[in-house]
Design an enzyme around this catalytic site. Structure first.
Site, PDB file in Angstrom:
ATOM      1  N   THR A   1      91.504  18.530  35.282  1.00  0.00           N
ATOM      2  CA  THR A   1      91.293  18.135  36.650  1.00  0.00           C
ATOM      3  C   THR A   1      90.083  17.338  36.845  1.00  0.00           C
ATOM      4  O   THR A   1      89.841  16.380  37.698  1.00  0.00           O
ATOM      5  CB  THR A   1      91.322  19.409  37.561  1.00  0.00           C
ATOM      6  OG1 THR A   1      92.458  20.067  37.061  1.00  0.00           O
ATOM      7  CG2 THR A   1      91.317  19.169  38.951  1.00  0.00           C
TER       8      THR A   1
ATOM      9  N   ARG B   1      94.196  28.749  32.085  1.00  0.00           N
ATOM     10  CA  ARG B   1      94.236  29.084  33.631  1.00  0.00           C
ATOM     11  C   ARG B   1      94.696  30.342  33.836  1.00  0.00           C
ATOM     12  O   ARG B   1      95.722  30.591  33.369  1.00  0.00           O
ATOM     13  CB  ARG B   1      94.836  28.016  33.888  1.00  0.00           C
ATOM     14  CG  ARG B   1      94.360  26.551  34.062  1.00  0.00           C
ATOM     15  CD  ARG B   1      95.210  25.406  34.528  1.00  0.00           C
ATOM     16  NE  ARG B   1      94.533  24.243  34.060  1.00  0.00           N
ATOM     17  CZ  ARG B   1      94.286  23.157  35.133  1.00  0.00           C
ATOM     18  NH1 ARG B   1      94.384  23.431  36.324  1.00  0.00           N
ATOM     19  NH2 ARG B   1      93.577  22.230  34.787  1.00  0.00           N
TER      20      ARG B   1
ATOM     21  N   THR C   1     117.467  18.211  46.217  1.00  0.00           N
ATOM     22  CA  THR C   1     117.561  18.892  47.610  1.00  0.00           C
ATOM     23  C   THR C   1     116.491  18.502  48.637  1.00  0.00           C
ATOM     24  O   THR C   1     115.318  18.777  48.265  1.00  0.00           O
ATOM     25  CB  THR C   1     118.005  20.377  47.491  1.00  0.00           C
ATOM     26  OG1 THR C   1     119.030  20.533  46.409  1.00  0.00           O
ATOM     27  CG2 THR C   1     118.107  20.899  48.829  1.00  0.00           C
TER      28      THR C   1
ATOM     29  N   LYS D   1      98.653  20.734  52.513  1.00  0.00           N
ATOM     30  CA  LYS D   1      97.121  21.155  52.353  1.00  0.00           C
ATOM     31  C   LYS D   1      96.867  21.258  53.910  1.00  0.00           C
ATOM     32  O   LYS D   1      97.331  22.217  54.459  1.00  0.00           O
ATOM     33  CB  LYS D   1      96.443  20.050  51.412  1.00  0.00           C
ATOM     34  CG  LYS D   1      96.744  20.148  50.255  1.00  0.00           C
ATOM     35  CD  LYS D   1      96.274  18.983  49.197  1.00  0.00           C
ATOM     36  CE  LYS D   1      96.815  19.575  47.726  1.00  0.00           C
ATOM     37  NZ  LYS D   1      96.586  18.632  46.851  1.00  0.00           N
TER      38      LYS D   1
HETATM   39  C1  PLP Z   1      97.368  17.671  45.678  1.00  0.00           C
HETATM   40  C2  PLP Z   1      97.416  16.376  45.428  1.00  0.00           C
HETATM   41  C3  PLP Z   1      98.537  15.663  45.626  1.00  0.00           C
HETATM   42  C4  PLP Z   1      99.992  16.408  45.309  1.00  0.00           C
HETATM   43  O1  PLP Z   1     100.056  16.784  46.703  1.00  0.00           O
HETATM   44  P1  PLP Z   1     101.273  18.148  46.602  1.00  0.00           P
HETATM   45  O2  PLP Z   1     101.735  17.924  48.115  1.00  0.00           O
HETATM   46  O3  PLP Z   1     100.428  19.167  46.576  1.00  0.00           O
HETATM   47  O4  PLP Z   1     102.267  17.992  45.632  1.00  0.00           O
HETATM   48  C5  PLP Z   1      98.548  14.255  45.579  1.00  0.00           C
HETATM   49  N1  PLP Z   1      97.252  13.587  45.413  1.00  0.00           N
HETATM   50  C6  PLP Z   1      96.132  14.387  45.310  1.00  0.00           C
HETATM   51  C7  PLP Z   1      94.911  13.412  45.458  1.00  0.00           C
HETATM   52  C8  PLP Z   1      96.088  15.645  45.616  1.00  0.00           C
HETATM   53  O5  PLP Z   1      94.950  16.305  45.344  1.00  0.00           O
END
Ligand code: PLP
Length: 404
Positions: free
Chosen positions: A363, A21, A278, A248
């Site tokens: 992935t 990666r 924390t 996201k």
């Molecule tokens: C990205 C992701 C997570 C983790 O969320 P983060 O806030 O990025 O740690 C959990 N579940 C799925 C399906 C994801 O794609």
């Protein structure tokens, strides 16, 4: 033991499989998304267009979010000061948990420092609290759920992706007295398909199981208030625990669960991943609050995203590119080979200023390597036509087949 050699071999294996990666070195410019600047291997930054961000609605640059964060930083400073138990429980955290509970129509919500940790901590803790619990896990569940299930020490039963008959077969075969938890996602982020939530809840009712739904790729984007697919389909009250991310579509950082107050109290009281770390910076929490509140009452971003995704899927299909049959905002293009996927991504970046990361094992399963596009309200139709033309050119150059 020659440690150096073992480490080098581990890296070499990834190179040999074409799945080493490389993280791109970029900077976004506030207000200009999806345009950004790339610093990798060029003389000075090169302008690029980002096609694979999970800041799906560009909320990470929304003026309300940025202003809320500036104000919080100015008023209360940078960090939270500690764990929620010792020094790190602020009014921002309390407000956001109330806002998220309301978003999902649940009694309570609990914040974590990421979605990953919310899944890991909650599933591991539930499994430990429920004696003899069996966890039924969709085979395409995210790595963070898999980690939580493993750490729970429970028996795990994996059901074929979205296959209700298989799930029922496993439920029916299990000890009727054993506590059961069904873990699944709403939007699966690599294929862009959706779990059959209400049918899963029917089975949960029939076999007296709890349900856990990861709505990470749906919160903010689906439902009249952005409460996810459970909001869109009016089934949030049937799911025991809804989990989401704040990093996201909400554009900032953090994760959470929403559920009955007693379940939230149990996780709050027992989960090491919640207790011994924390808490989120109040600056981040202030930004998320602004983002969640905005998306509760604005549909413009959601509509723009759906329109962009439909347009890009259409462009790809008309050009004969192997777009996968996604029913969501996610637009995956099947390549089926890690080396080719990387090559296409490299050419796009070097020659077309297009940034889309190849998606490789683990992935996605081997042989299903792909490019995953996430067009949003800020990607114009012209950008999408240019992208399609670039892909068609590269497909020809690599002698890959286009559909007639
Ligand atoms: C990205 C992701 C997570 C983790 O969320 P983060 O806030 O990025 O740690 C959990 N579940 C799925 C399906 C994801 O794609």
């Amino acid at each position: 033991m020659d440690y150096q050699r073992v480490f080098n071999q581990a890296i070499d294996r990834l190179h040999a499989e074409g799945r080493y990666r490389v993280f791109i070195d970029i900077l976004r410019t506030k207000g200009m998304f999806p345009n950004a600047r790339c610093f990798a291997g060029h003389n000075g930054p090169k302008p690029i267009t980002v096609w694979c961000s999970n800041d799906y609605l560009a909320m990470g640059q929304h003026p309300k979010v940025v202003e809320a964060m500036e104000e919080a930083l100015h008023n209360v400073g940078a960090g939270s000061g500690g764990t929620r138990n010792i020094g790190g429980n602020t009014h921002y955290h309390i407000d956001l948990e109330a806002e998220l509970a309301d978003l999902h129509g649940k009694e309570a919500a609990l914040l974590f420092t990421s979605g990953y940790i919310s899944n890991e901590a909650t599933l591991a803790t539930l499994g430990k609290i429920l004696p003899g619990c069996i966890i039924f896990s969709d085979e395409l569940n995210h790595a963070s759920m898999i980690a939580g299930i493993r750490n729970s020490g429970c028996e795990k039963q994996v059901w074929r992706h979205n296959d209700l008959a298989h799930l029922e077969e496993l439920l029916a075969a299990a000890d009727p007295e054993a506590p059961k938890l069904i873990a699944f996602e709403s939007v699966y982020s690599m294929d862009g398909d959706i779990g059959p939530i209400s049918e899963i809840c029917d089975l949960a009712d029939k076999y007296n199981a709890l349900t856990y739904c990861d709505e990470v790729h749906a919160v903010g984007m689906y439902g009249p208030r952005g409460g996810g697919i459970t909001d869109r389909d009016g089934v949030a009250d049937r799911v025991t625990i809804i989990e989401g991310t704040l990093g996201k579509a909400f554009g900032v950082m953090g994760g959470y669960i929403a559920a009955d107050s007693v379940i939230v109290d149990v996780i709050r009281s027992y989960a090491p991943g919640f207790i011994f770390t924390t808490s989120l910076s109040p600056v981040l929490v202030a930004g998320v609050l602004a983002s969640v509140r905005h998306l509760k009452q604005s549909n413009v971003e959601r509509e723009g995203q759906q329109a962009a995704a439909a347009y890009l899927k259409d462009c790809f299909a008309k050009a004969g590119l192997p777009v996968m049959p996604s029913v969501t905002h996610i637009v995956p293009l099947m390549v089926g080979d890690p080396v080719k996927a990387k090559k296409i991504s490299d050419v796009l970046l070097a020659e077309y200023g297009v940034y889309v990361q190849p998606i490789n094992f683990p992935t996605v399963p081997r042989g299903t390597e792909r490019l995953r596009f996430t067009p949003g309200p800020q990607h114009s139709e012209e950008m999408m036509r240019d992208l399609t033309a670039a892909l068609v050119e590269i497909w020809g150059r690599l002698e890959m087949k286009l559909a007639a």
